[in-house]
Design a protein around this motif. Sequence first.
Motif, short mmCIF file in Angstrom:
data_model
loop_
_atom_site.label_atom_id
_atom_site.label_comp_id
_atom_site.label_asym_id
_atom_site.label_seq_id
_atom_site.Cartn_x
_atom_site.Cartn_y
_atom_site.Cartn_z
N GLY A 19 0.70 -1.18 -0.09
CA GLY A 19 0.04 -0.03 0.04
C GLY A 19 0.74 1.09 -0.07
N ASP A 20 2.03 1.11 0.49
CA ASP A 20 2.87 2.24 0.45
C ASP A 20 3.30 2.90 -1.02
OD1 ASP A 20 2.65 2.73 2.90
OD2 ASP A 20 4.17 1.51 3.60
N ALA A 22 1.78 1.41 -3.92
CA ALA A 22 0.92 0.90 -5.23
C ALA A 22 -0.46 1.21 -4.60
CB ALA A 22 1.01 -0.25 -5.63
N GLU A 23 -1.39 1.51 -5.68
CA GLU A 23 -2.88 1.94 -5.36
C GLU A 23 -3.41 0.56 -5.49
OE1 GLU A 23 -6.89 3.73 -7.53
OE2 GLU A 23 -4.94 4.03 -8.20
N VAL A 24 -4.38 0.05 -4.45
CA VAL A 24 -5.23 -1.08 -4.41
C VAL A 24 -6.50 -0.76 -4.23
CG1 VAL A 24 -5.67 -3.23 -3.11
CG2 VAL A 24 -3.44 -2.35 -3.02
N ARG A 25 -7.16 -1.22 -5.38
CA ARG A 25 -8.62 -1.03 -5.65
C ARG A 25 -9.24 -1.97 -5.94
NH1 ARG A 25 -7.62 2.22 -11.26
NH2 ARG A 25 -7.86 0.48 -12.69
N ARG A 156 -12.84 3.24 -15.96
CA ARG A 156 -11.72 2.91 -14.98
C ARG A 156 -10.29 2.98 -15.93
NH1 ARG A 156 -13.72 0.44 -9.92
NH2 ARG A 156 -12.04 -0.43 -9.89
N ALA A 159 -5.14 -0.98 -14.60
CA ALA A 159 -4.36 -1.24 -13.51
C ALA A 159 -3.08 -2.00 -14.09
CB ALA A 159 -4.81 -1.87 -12.26
N ILE A 189 -4.31 -3.81 -8.95
CA ILE A 189 -3.02 -3.10 -8.25
C ILE A 189 -2.28 -2.27 -9.24
CG2 ILE A 189 -0.99 -3.56 -6.97
CD1 ILE A 189 -3.34 -4.92 -5.82
N LYS A 190 -2.16 -0.92 -8.75
CA LYS A 190 -1.61 -0.14 -9.92
C LYS A 190 -0.46 0.76 -9.22
CE LYS A 190 -2.71 4.14 -12.67
NZ LYS A 190 -2.18 3.42 -13.97
N GLY A 191 0.73 0.59 -9.62
CA GLY A 191 2.06 0.98 -9.31
C GLY A 191 3.10 1.17 -10.10
N VAL A 231 -3.18 -4.17 1.24
CA VAL A 231 -2.19 -3.12 1.39
C VAL A 231 -1.07 -3.47 2.22
CG1 VAL A 231 -3.75 -1.28 0.57
CG2 VAL A 231 -3.76 -2.12 3.05
#
Length: 344
Positions: A19-20, A22-25, A156, A159, A189-191, A231
């Motif tokens: 979670g630090d 990458a975005e988790v949606r 959207r 990701a 997951i987007k990072g 996360v």
Amino acid sequence: PDIFFTILEKGKDKLVRLGDIAEVRRGFTTGANDFFYLEPVGMTVKEVAELREKDPMTLVWVRNGAGWMGEIEAAWLRPVIKSPREIQTLRVRLEDLRYLVFMPPEDIRKAIDQGRQPPLSRYPKATAYIQWGEEQGYPTRPTCASRTRWWDLGEREPANFIWPMIHNDRMIVGVHDPRIQVDHNLFEIKGEGRVLLAAVMVSSQQVIIRELIGRSNLGEGALKTEGVDIVQLLTVRPSTISRPQDQALLNAFNRLSQRPIRSIFEELGFPLCRERRCGHPEHPYEYVRPEALTLEQVRAASPDRFELDRVVFDVLGLTDEERREVYRAVAQLVKDRLVRARSV
């Protein structure tokens, strides 16, 4: 297991909460799957996706879960992944998908975003389908009613990869085609480092972290990871991976993604009992003996996975003995979860 604390100690300057970085949606919730999810009739999902790009006005026969069947313009139909079972390889393939999702095409989306009346008259079949949905009462369902336009799921940004909410006996992520939409049974997951991050997240040491953080009180031994759990998963910080390691990891991931994902036990070289009437209390895992596992066994069973893990283990600085203990812990934790579920 003790090896978990070894990983934490050796990786204290290299591990980071997912979670630090990458975005988790969660994937979208339609509020009316019977309306939004459609199966193509006489075509495959892949063929519809290709047709949508070539001639978006072509009419496609589809059916929904409420018994309706008819034609809709291809522009309104996009591939969607609903279940982890559809992830057969680490790169999600259109040919493995079963459903399409009803979503506005680009010109309708642009009009909505600009505050203009969407030109639905351009798409008489999609408009008729929306009207049919209204006659069935879908707009009054809570999730649908919460939208400005009940039939618009929004847009959207794609990701990097997919992480399933429910896990069984496979270690999977899904790097997917940006054309594929994602249902709420999976997380996006987007990072930084699209495939690199996915490669680290599918490494064997990640199974230990997943098993310890996940929730295992589901039926049939399934493990659940919600967004608040995902996360917290620890992953290798991309900046700690050298350029040669980066390339080696990507090469290994690409090789691994060429074949179907097997059960964790088969990946580690343990056979599963195929006898239908086997009465063993641990069936089909009675041949899984974690304490006997060797590195050569894993290398022989899954040279592609072994190479991917080798790079991650090198980054963490694990010895051969510690690497063996990682594999043994993976086999033991997953086996314990699946066997224990039978006594609950």
